[in-house]
Design an enzyme around this catalytic site. Structure first.
Site, mmCIF file in Angstrom:
data_model
loop_
_atom_site.group_PDB
_atom_site.id
_atom_site.type_symbol
_atom_site.label_atom_id
_atom_site.label_comp_id
_atom_site.label_asym_id
_atom_site.label_seq_id
_atom_site.Cartn_x
_atom_site.Cartn_y
_atom_site.Cartn_z
ATOM 1 N N ASP A 35 0.704 -1.590 -0.133
ATOM 2 C CA ASP A 35 -0.135 0.204 0.595
ATOM 3 C C ASP A 35 1.032 1.269 0.215
ATOM 4 O O ASP A 35 1.936 1.379 1.071
ATOM 5 C CB ASP A 35 -0.501 0.368 1.247
ATOM 6 C CG ASP A 35 -2.414 1.017 1.268
ATOM 7 O OD1 ASP A 35 -2.080 1.154 -0.433
ATOM 8 O OD2 ASP A 35 -2.998 1.065 1.724
ATOM 9 N N GLY A 36 0.319 2.038 -1.062
ATOM 10 C CA GLY A 36 0.649 3.645 -0.319
ATOM 11 C C GLY A 36 1.393 3.830 -1.809
ATOM 12 O O GLY A 36 2.523 4.998 -1.582
ATOM 13 N N ARG A 39 0.667 7.236 -2.972
ATOM 14 C CA ARG A 39 0.574 8.655 -2.091
ATOM 15 C C ARG A 39 2.679 8.492 -2.813
ATOM 16 O O ARG A 39 2.814 9.777 -2.174
ATOM 17 C CB ARG A 39 0.263 8.039 -0.257
ATOM 18 C CG ARG A 39 -0.649 8.429 -0.511
ATOM 19 C CD ARG A 39 -1.472 8.442 1.274
ATOM 20 N NE ARG A 39 -1.431 6.528 1.296
ATOM 21 C CZ ARG A 39 -1.249 5.420 2.396
ATOM 22 N NH1 ARG A 39 -1.109 6.205 3.262
ATOM 23 N NH2 ARG A 39 -1.503 4.692 2.365
ATOM 24 N N SER A 82 -7.715 -4.732 -6.505
ATOM 25 C CA SER A 82 -8.771 -5.277 -5.457
ATOM 26 C C SER A 82 -9.147 -5.057 -6.734
ATOM 27 O O SER A 82 -9.319 -4.240 -7.162
ATOM 28 C CB SER A 82 -8.982 -4.329 -4.198
ATOM 29 O OG SER A 82 -8.968 -3.020 -4.528
ATOM 30 N N THR A 83 -10.789 -5.671 -6.423
ATOM 31 C CA THR A 83 -12.044 -5.396 -7.121
ATOM 32 C C THR A 83 -12.847 -4.135 -6.981
ATOM 33 O O THR A 83 -12.683 -3.980 -8.060
ATOM 34 C CB THR A 83 -13.310 -7.078 -6.052
ATOM 35 O OG1 THR A 83 -13.260 -6.757 -4.734
ATOM 36 C CG2 THR A 83 -13.234 -7.987 -6.867
ATOM 37 N N ASN A 85 -10.183 -1.722 -7.071
ATOM 38 C CA ASN A 85 -9.304 -0.894 -7.132
ATOM 39 C C ASN A 85 -10.273 -0.890 -8.716
ATOM 40 O O ASN A 85 -9.632 -0.104 -10.194
ATOM 41 C CB ASN A 85 -8.062 -1.174 -7.518
ATOM 42 C CG ASN A 85 -7.670 -0.844 -6.272
ATOM 43 O OD1 ASN A 85 -6.706 -2.237 -5.742
ATOM 44 N ND2 ASN A 85 -8.162 -0.614 -5.284
ATOM 45 N N ARG A 88 -12.107 2.572 -10.859
ATOM 46 C CA ARG A 88 -10.605 3.526 -10.330
ATOM 47 C C ARG A 88 -10.772 4.274 -11.996
ATOM 48 O O ARG A 88 -11.247 4.165 -12.929
ATOM 49 C CB ARG A 88 -9.394 3.472 -10.780
ATOM 50 C CG ARG A 88 -8.837 3.427 -8.774
ATOM 51 C CD ARG A 88 -7.904 2.899 -8.737
ATOM 52 N NE ARG A 88 -6.958 2.490 -7.299
ATOM 53 C CZ ARG A 88 -5.835 2.595 -6.539
ATOM 54 N NH1 ARG A 88 -5.212 1.997 -7.293
ATOM 55 N NH2 ARG A 88 -5.910 2.295 -5.844
ATOM 56 N N ARG A 213 -5.758 -1.880 9.027
ATOM 57 C CA ARG A 213 -6.373 -3.421 8.981
ATOM 58 C C ARG A 213 -6.285 -4.104 6.968
ATOM 59 O O ARG A 213 -5.129 -3.726 6.287
ATOM 60 C CB ARG A 213 -7.850 -1.706 7.591
ATOM 61 C CG ARG A 213 -7.601 -1.262 6.643
ATOM 62 C CD ARG A 213 -8.850 -0.231 6.445
ATOM 63 N NE ARG A 213 -8.734 0.326 5.582
ATOM 64 C CZ ARG A 213 -7.593 1.486 5.055
ATOM 65 N NH1 ARG A 213 -7.486 2.657 6.569
ATOM 66 N NH2 ARG A 213 -7.574 2.220 4.240
ATOM 67 N N SER A 215 -8.060 -5.012 4.338
ATOM 68 C CA SER A 215 -9.619 -4.504 3.420
ATOM 69 C C SER A 215 -9.834 -5.706 2.804
ATOM 70 O O SER A 215 -9.912 -5.594 2.118
ATOM 71 C CB SER A 215 -8.803 -3.827 2.792
ATOM 72 O OG SER A 215 -8.129 -2.702 3.454
ATOM 73 N N GLU A 226 -0.339 -13.790 11.352
ATOM 74 C CA GLU A 226 0.284 -13.059 12.326
ATOM 75 C C GLU A 226 0.077 -11.862 11.128
ATOM 76 O O GLU A 226 0.290 -11.668 9.817
ATOM 77 C CB GLU A 226 1.415 -13.346 12.919
ATOM 78 C CG GLU A 226 1.557 -14.635 13.730
ATOM 79 C CD GLU A 226 0.880 -14.002 15.131
ATOM 80 O OE1 GLU A 226 0.815 -13.390 15.200
ATOM 81 O OE2 GLU A 226 0.294 -14.882 15.904
#
Length: 258
Positions: A35-36, A39, A82-83, A85, A88, A213, A215, A226
């Site tokens: 993720d990221g 950004r 992801s579904t 996504n 977009r 999270r 998601s 873990e």
């Protein structure tokens, strides 16, 4: 601190972390929510399209797979689309991201002895993208190296719905009635219809960019996983961050819900 001295200190620290790892206690299956990327692109390449972030993220994913291979991890799962996504903007975000994913899978297939598998619903993708992914995956099917899952067009709820549909269709073909299925349904029957059927569940799931999270990622498979959350944006994720995640995993006492 001068740059060269800083780089030397980093290499020494990285080497020390690596030596501290207990190879007998490493996870068998590591999954990552990378993720990221967007950004990172906005912060580091504001004058370039968001695809610059996707490309930087893909480069890091290739490094990550190599790191996993180096320490002997057997299965790696990378969530790249992801579904959600899929909603977009087609021209500015989705198609450039899909192009990067196709190239990523191709690059991974060209390295080492990796067995590549795409997990997700390829029916939701443009035909040319889905066909390219299937072709690349097929070329690695007979390999015996590390297993690399690339989660494309993947959603946890979507996977469970697909698994139930597949299970119902299989049982209907056998002549099983709904009441008979409901009476005798076992957990393993659902597991056998997941995208990752036949694979060990993830021992360790890593998520970057400070989000804490899942998601919907591997909802069924992560029941006893873990989790390790890292503040770095994915393209900034370093080998020392990876080693820290492994070290943290080794220090935990896994209870599997007991």
């Amino acid at each position: 601190m001068p740059r060269e001295l800083k780089k030397l200190a980093y290499r020494v620290y990285e080497s020390r972390l690596r030596k501290q790892l207990n190879t007998d206690a490493l996870p068998q299956h590591v999954a990552v929510l990378a993720d990221g990327n967007r950004r990172w692109a906005r912060a580091n390449a504001p004058d370039l399209p968001l695809a610059a972030g996707y490309q930087a993220g893909a480069s890091k994913l290739k490094q990550f797979v190599a790191w996993c291979d180096e320490v002997g991890i057997q299965v790696v799962t990378l969530w790249v689309l992801s579904t959600e996504n899929l909603n977009r903007d087609q021209d500015d975000e989705l198609m450039p991201l899909l192009d990067v994913i196709v190239q990523l899978v191709s690059d991974l297939a060209a390295v080492g002895d990796y067995r590549i598998m795409v997990v997700g619903d390829l029916r939701l993708l443009p035909d040319e993208i889905a066909d390219a992914l299937r072709k690349t995956v097929a070329a690695t099917r007979s390999r015996r190296g590390m297993h690399v899952n690339v989660a494309v067009s993947y959603g946890g709820r979507h996977e469970l719905a697909d698994a139930v549909r597949s299970l119902l269709a299989e049982e209907a073909a056998k002549g099983t009635t709904l009441s008979e299925l409901a009476e005798g349904l076992e957990i393993d029957q659902i597991s056998e219809h997941l995208y990752t059927r036949g694979q060990p569940d993830p021992d360790l799931i890593i998520r970057t960019s400070g989000e804490q999270r899942l998601s919907g990622f591997l909802m069924w498979q992560s029941a006893h996983s873990e989790f390790y959350f890292c503040e770095a944006l994915w393209p900034d994720f370093r080998k020392v961050d990876f080693y820290r995640a492994l070290r943290d995993y080794e220090q935990r006492e896994r209870r599997y819900g007991v």
